[in-house]
Structure formats: structure tokens, C-alpha cells
Design a protein around this motif. Structure first.
Motif, PDB file in Angstrom:
ATOM      1  N   LEU A 151       0.836  -1.191   0.000  1.00 37.95           N
ATOM      2  CA  LEU A 151       0.000   0.000   0.000  1.00 37.95           C
ATOM      3  C   LEU A 151       0.877   1.248   0.000  1.00 37.95           C
ATOM      4  CD1 LEU A 151      -2.723  -1.043   2.612  1.00 37.95           C
ATOM      5  CD2 LEU A 151      -2.827  -1.233   0.114  1.00 37.95           C
ATOM      6  N   GLU A 152       0.624   2.144  -0.943  1.00 36.47           N
ATOM      7  CA  GLU A 152       1.384   3.386  -1.042  1.00 36.47           C
ATOM      8  C   GLU A 152       0.502   4.565  -0.626  1.00 36.47           C
ATOM      9  OE1 GLU A 152       3.407   6.315  -4.388  1.00 36.47           O
ATOM     10  OE2 GLU A 152       2.712   4.327  -4.960  1.00 36.47           O
ATOM     11  N   PRO A 153       0.859   5.280   0.435  1.00 40.26           N
ATOM     12  CA  PRO A 153       0.076   6.442   0.841  1.00 40.26           C
ATOM     13  C   PRO A 153       0.181   7.555  -0.197  1.00 40.26           C
ATOM     14  CG  PRO A 153       2.080   6.289   2.140  1.00 40.26           C
ATOM     15  CD  PRO A 153       2.002   5.038   1.322  1.00 40.26           C
ATOM     16  N   VAL A 154      -0.913   8.293  -0.368  1.00 37.20           N
ATOM     17  CA  VAL A 154      -0.954   9.407  -1.319  1.00 37.20           C
ATOM     18  C   VAL A 154      -1.135  10.700  -0.533  1.00 37.20           C
ATOM     19  CG1 VAL A 154      -2.188  10.437  -3.266  1.00 37.20           C
ATOM     20  CG2 VAL A 154      -1.944   7.941  -3.111  1.00 37.20           C
ATOM     21  N   TYR A 155      -0.231  11.649  -0.757  1.00 38.86           N
ATOM     22  CA  TYR A 155      -0.216  12.888   0.017  1.00 38.86           C
ATOM     23  C   TYR A 155      -0.722  14.084  -0.798  1.00 38.86           C
ATOM     24  CZ  TYR A 155       2.745  10.287   3.264  1.00 38.86           C
ATOM     25  OH  TYR A 155       3.224   9.356   4.159  1.00 38.86           O
ATOM     26  N   PRO A 156      -1.248  15.103  -0.120  1.00 37.39           N
ATOM     27  CA  PRO A 156      -1.545  16.360  -0.812  1.00 37.39           C
ATOM     28  C   PRO A 156      -0.242  16.916  -1.384  1.00 37.39           C
ATOM     29  CG  PRO A 156      -2.568  16.323   1.360  1.00 37.39           C
ATOM     30  CD  PRO A 156      -1.643  15.153   1.298  1.00 37.39           C
ATOM     31  N   LEU A 157      -0.296  17.437  -2.607  1.00 36.30           N
ATOM     32  CA  LEU A 157       0.913  17.893  -3.288  1.00 36.30           C
ATOM     33  C   LEU A 157       0.754  19.327  -3.777  1.00 36.30           C
ATOM     34  CD1 LEU A 157       1.491  14.685  -5.453  1.00 36.30           C
ATOM     35  CD2 LEU A 157       2.604  15.248  -3.280  1.00 36.30           C
ATOM     36  N   THR A 158       1.820  19.843  -4.350  1.00 38.57           N
ATOM     37  CA  THR A 158       1.795  21.151  -4.971  1.00 38.57           C
ATOM     38  C   THR A 158       2.713  21.105  -6.181  1.00 38.57           C
ATOM     39  OG1 THR A 158       2.013  23.538  -4.577  1.00 38.57           O
ATOM     40  CG2 THR A 158       3.710  22.130  -3.623  1.00 38.57           C
ATOM     41  N   TYR A 159       2.806  22.202  -6.908  1.00 39.68           N
ATOM     42  CA  TYR A 159       3.606  22.274  -8.135  1.00 39.68           C
ATOM     43  C   TYR A 159       5.054  21.825  -7.890  1.00 39.68           C
ATOM     44  CZ  TYR A 159       6.234  24.314 -12.006  1.00 39.68           C
ATOM     45  OH  TYR A 159       7.077  24.510 -13.069  1.00 39.68           O
ATOM     46  N   ALA A 160       5.531  20.925  -8.746  1.00 40.76           N
ATOM     47  CA  ALA A 160       6.914  20.431  -8.736  1.00 40.76           C
ATOM     48  C   ALA A 160       7.240  19.524  -7.553  1.00 40.76           C
ATOM     49  CB  ALA A 160       7.913  21.588  -8.798  1.00 40.76           C
ATOM     50  N   ILE A 161       6.235  19.119  -6.795  1.00 40.96           N
ATOM     51  CA  ILE A 161       6.441  18.183  -5.684  1.00 40.96           C
ATOM     52  C   ILE A 161       5.668  16.909  -5.989  1.00 40.96           C
ATOM     53  CG2 ILE A 161       6.101  17.747  -3.224  1.00 40.96           C
ATOM     54  CD1 ILE A 161       8.177  19.845  -3.654  1.00 40.96           C
ATOM     55  N   THR A 162       6.367  15.768  -6.032  1.00 40.26           N
ATOM     56  CA  THR A 162       5.708  14.503  -6.333  1.00 40.26           C
ATOM     57  C   THR A 162       5.467  13.693  -5.064  1.00 40.26           C
ATOM     58  OG1 THR A 162       7.773  13.246  -6.613  1.00 40.26           O
ATOM     59  CG2 THR A 162       6.935  14.450  -8.544  1.00 40.26           C
ATOM     60  N   ASN A 163       4.624  12.688  -5.196  1.00 42.30           N
ATOM     61  CA  ASN A 163       4.336  11.826  -4.054  1.00 42.30           C
ATOM     62  C   ASN A 163       5.600  11.096  -3.585  1.00 42.30           C
ATOM     63  OD1 ASN A 163       1.831  10.984  -2.532  1.00 42.30           O
ATOM     64  ND2 ASN A 163       2.669   8.971  -2.975  1.00 42.30           N
ATOM     65  N   LYS A 164       6.443  10.687  -4.521  1.00 38.33           N
ATOM     66  CA  LYS A 164       7.691  10.001  -4.161  1.00 38.33           C
ATOM     67  C   LYS A 164       8.593  10.906  -3.330  1.00 38.33           C
ATOM     68  CE  LYS A 164       7.927   7.293  -8.376  1.00 38.33           C
ATOM     69  NZ  LYS A 164       8.748   7.016  -9.565  1.00 38.33           N
ATOM     70  N   MET A 165       8.653  12.166  -3.703  1.00 37.16           N
ATOM     71  CA  MET A 165       9.506  13.119  -2.979  1.00 37.16           C
ATOM     72  C   MET A 165       9.030  13.266  -1.537  1.00 37.16           C
ATOM     73  SD  MET A 165       9.804  15.880  -6.091  1.00 37.16           S
ATOM     74  CE  MET A 165      10.782  17.135  -5.264  1.00 37.16           C
ATOM     75  N   ILE A 166       7.705  13.404  -1.357  1.00 40.14           N
ATOM     76  CA  ILE A 166       7.157  13.522  -0.003  1.00 40.14           C
ATOM     77  C   ILE A 166       7.396  12.237   0.771  1.00 40.14           C
ATOM     78  CG2 ILE A 166       5.032  13.767   1.339  1.00 40.14           C
ATOM     79  CD1 ILE A 166       5.966  16.372   0.189  1.00 40.14           C
ATOM     80  N   ARG A 167       7.165  11.111   0.109  1.00 33.68           N
ATOM     81  CA  ARG A 167       7.334   9.813   0.765  1.00 33.68           C
ATOM     82  C   ARG A 167       8.768   9.622   1.263  1.00 33.68           C
ATOM     83  NH1 ARG A 167       4.532   6.483   3.621  1.00 33.68           N
ATOM     84  NH2 ARG A 167       6.415   5.986   4.740  1.00 33.68           N
ATOM     85  N   ASN A 168       9.744  10.029   0.460  1.00 32.75           N
ATOM     86  CA  ASN A 168      11.145   9.874   0.839  1.00 32.75           C
ATOM     87  C   ASN A 168      11.484  10.700   2.084  1.00 32.75           C
ATOM     88  OD1 ASN A 168      11.678   8.121  -1.268  1.00 32.75           O
ATOM     89  ND2 ASN A 168      12.425   9.717  -2.634  1.00 32.75           N
ATOM     90  N   VAL A 169      10.972  11.937   2.136  1.00 36.85           N
ATOM     91  CA  VAL A 169      11.238  12.786   3.297  1.00 36.85           C
ATOM     92  C   VAL A 169      10.555  12.215   4.534  1.00 36.85           C
ATOM     93  CG1 VAL A 169      10.931  15.091   4.297  1.00 36.85           C
ATOM     94  CG2 VAL A 169      11.516  14.857   1.888  1.00 36.85           C
TER      95      VAL A 169
END
Length: 199
Positions: A151-169
Motif C-alpha cells: 500500500l502506497e500512501p498518497v499525500y496532498p501535493l503542490t507544483y513540482a512536488i511529487t508523491n515520491k519526494m514527499i514519501r522519501n522525506v
């Protein structure tokens, strides 16, 4: 207690992989840019990547995680007025799948060399009698299969920010999360464990 709480007030710019551009994106996305802000930036949905199959047995229209061999790269021909995808032909024991990329770069030759065994994940489609996948969400070496299945959580995002980037942080901050004293005597789950479950 104080040292534990100080962890939550560190700046996200200290996280490995967060450069100036990424940090500016986080400033647009979050109320503040401390560790606590990313920890309370909760998922709003989930993608189920636990469904695995062989290419020809996969249910069309569903997100599937596949193990494939890279057979051939087919660069996009230039046709004025039309956007033709760059294609990568892959296979497994059941058949073939075409991966389509509409904004391809030289990175594809490096990340998907001919002969490589890879794990890909994304929505599988049927086109003209064959199987295809547009812009797979994940392309990783086959030995990283277990990292993306589930299961991969999906986060609220904004321009130039991907779900993978948020997930890594989130992963970096969670993995170093200190134990803090509980303020609820009858808590069944600790504060730190609760955050890990949510994410």
C-alpha cells in the motif's frame, strides 16, 4: 524530554535529498518547514500496489506490479503537429508490454538498459490488441520488488512536488523518530507508533 522534542523542530532542509528547489516547494505546501510539519502532513488516499501478475494475465485498467525484461527502445519519430511517445518494449514469460513516455529523456537509456530485469508498477491498459503502460509510476531493479509492492500512501501535493519526494522525506524523518514520553497514561499505542501507522 527537551532533547526528544527538539527533533520535531528541526528544519527539513537538513534532510538528505532536500535541496533548495525542493525546500521552496515544501514551503508552498506546508504551514511551516519543520520535521513536525511533514509528520502531520497526513495521507489522503492510498494506492494498492500489492496486485502482481504476468503481463497477459493482468486485469486491464488496474494498477499492477510486474517483473519484466527490457527488450528494445523505440525512439519517437518526429511528426509535425503530433506528439508520439518514446516506447520501451518489455516482456515476461506470458507476452509483451509497451511502456510509453511522452516526455522522454536520455535517462531512460540509463534506467532501462536493454537486457535489464526490472520491476515496474502502474496502470496496465490494452491498446490495439497489445498491453501497454503509460509513464510507469515505478521503474526499479527487480531486487527492489518488495520495496514497492504493498500500500502506497498518497499525500496532498503542490507544483513540482511529487508523491515520491514527499514519501522519501517522511521515511527519513520517521526512521529517526525518537521515543517521547507519553502524556496519556492509558494510551494503547505510543505517539511515535501512531505516526508510523498513519504514514
Amino acid at each position: 524530554m527537551v532533547e526528544s522534542l527538539e527533533y520535531f523542530f528541526q528544519s527539513l532542509i537538513q534532510v538528505k535529498g532536500v535541496g533548495d528547489k525542493f525546500f521552496q516547494g515544501l514551503r508552498r505546501l506546508l504551514p511551516n518547514t519543520r520535521f513536525k510539519d511533514i509528520l502531520f502532513h497526513f495521507p489522503v488516499d492510498v494506492i494498492d500496489r500489492s496486485y502482481t501478475s504476468q503481463i497477459m494475465d493482468a486485469e486491464v485498467g488496474r494498477v499492477v506490479t510486474l517483473k519484466v525484461d527490457v527488450l528494445k527502445h523505440i525512439p519517437a519519430p518526429y511528426i509535425r503537429g503530433r506528439k508520439i511517445p518514446y516506447k520501451v518494449l518489455c516482456s515476461d514469460d506470458s507476452g509483451f508490454i509497451t511502456l510509453n513516455f511522452f516526455n522522454a529523456g536520455n535517462y531512460l537509456l540509463k534506467s532501462m538498459p536493454v537486457g535489464a530485469k526490472l520491476c515496474i508498477s502502474g496502470k496496465i491498459e490494452d491498446f490495439d490488441g497489445g498491453r501497454c503502460m503509460n509513464h510507469p509510476d515505478y521503474i526499479v531493479p527487480v531486487n527492489q520488488f518488495e520495496k514497492i509492492v504493498g500500500l502506497e500512501p498518497v499525500y496532498p501535493l503542490t507544483y513540482a512536488i511529487t508523491n515520491k519526494m514527499i514519501r522519501n522525506v517522511v521515511d527519513v524523518v520517521l526512521n529517526n523518530l525518537p521515543r517521547v514520553p507519553e502524556w496519556q497514561n492509558d494510551a494503547n499505542i505510543s505517539f511515535t507508533d501512531s505516526l508510523k501507522i498513519i504514514h
